[in-house]
Design an enzyme around this catalytic site. Structure first.
Site: not given
Length: 318
Positions: A10, A13-15, A89, A120-121, A176
């Site tokens: 992925g 942005n997070v990856g 979520r 991942s959510n 979460h």
């Protein structure tokens, strides 16, 4: 000497932020993988060109092919659709379930000795899916959740008191999501219990803000969701594994009787080291805290059932 290899699936942005953090920490060579042709390659090249400036000399490769992830020591799964304003979520479950299933299955096929860190959510649900898809033992499949939620809790306490966040120690347990359980009784500033420093009414407001921490950022950004803090939290976990640091971190792990819960991924403190989840820490909770944990667990169980049914309808659940 073989350099450690970390794959990030992925390249959003997070990856990309995770990949950057791994390189800055010098944890190993990084493969950034995304099924969108060119996306990971472009971000990897940009990261690579920052090396001479930032002072690291590790390799980073971008790819759209799982074969390039082979023989990874750790695989971080960040792939999936980001939460949008007004989206819970749980709304993410159907789409991200299939994405995470495929990512975990492919990761396990190419790197059978790897650890899988799920980002991942909805996080706890995706951990359960990754476990089933990979066939790995539970100690090598776990999720980044409580590290981030606890960091938000610690940040808000530090802001309230005007102290360094690193001197605030606090845990957030449970799922979460909206039913997470920030533990005020186990929150300390230095060695002082936080409820000796902040009035109860204000503490309740901080707890509620912690629960809405992700949604608050989503509402401000309008498009997309948080990525700096999730990435930093993930990098801390990967570092603890690769350097066998045996950090006690709040994270989503597979419970088999702990806290009275079984066959569920759930946020609790655990020792994370070279063997993955080496043991879990069972805190002494009062009736109110246990009731809150059970409510959180029921939310996760319903979401897992929905994800399982969706994947079964597509013929991929086994």
């Amino acid at each position: 000497m073989r350099r450690r290899k970390i794959t990030v699936i992925g390249a959003g942005n997070v990856g990309a932020a995770v990949a950057h953090g791994l390189l800055v920490k010098g944890l190993g060579n990084v493969v950034l993988m995304d099924v969108v042709e060119g996306l990971a390659a472009g971000k990897a090249l940009d990261l690579l060109q920052s090396g001479p400036v930032e002072g690291w000399a590790y390799d980073v490769k971008g790819t759209a092919h799982y074969r390039d992830t082979a023989d990874s020591d750790v695989v971080v799964i960040t792939a999936g659709v980001a939460r949008r304003p007004g989206m819970s979520r749980e709304d993410l479950t159907a789409t991200n379930a299939r994405i995470v299933w495929e990512a975990a299955k492919q990761a396990a096929a190419y790197s059978p000795r790897a650890h899988i860190v799920v980002v991942s959510n909805p996080l706890d649900v995706m951990c359960y899916i990754a476990l089933r898809a990979s066939g790995f033992p539970p100690n090598r499949v776990y999720g980044q959740s409580g590290v981030l939620d606890s960091s938000r809790f610690r940040t808000f306490i530090a802001q309230e008191l005007g102290v360094a966040g690193e001197d605030v120690h606090a845990y957030v347990l449970g799922g979460h999501g909206d039913e997470m359980v920030p533990l005020v009784r186990y929150a300390y500033v230095g060695c002082v219990p936080v409820d000796h420093l902040i009035p109860q009414t204000r503490l309740r407001e901080i707890v509620e803000r912690t629960k809405r921490g992700g949604a608050e950022i989503v509402s401000l950004l309008k498009q997309g969701s948080a990525y700096y803090a999730p990435a930093a939290s993930t990098v801390q976990m990967v570092q603890s594994v690769l350097e066998d640091r045996k950090r006690i971190l709040p994270m989503s792990v597979y419970l088999n009787g702990q806290y009275g819960l079984s066959d569920i991924y759930f946020g609790v403190p655990a020792v994370l080291g070279g063997d993955g989840v080496e043991r879990m820490i069972e805190l002494n909770l009062d009736d109110g805290e246990l009731a809150a944990l059970n409510r959180s667990a029921e939310t996760i169980r319903r979401a897992v059932a929905a994800a399982r049914d969706h994947l079964k309808s597509e013929g991929v659940w086994c």
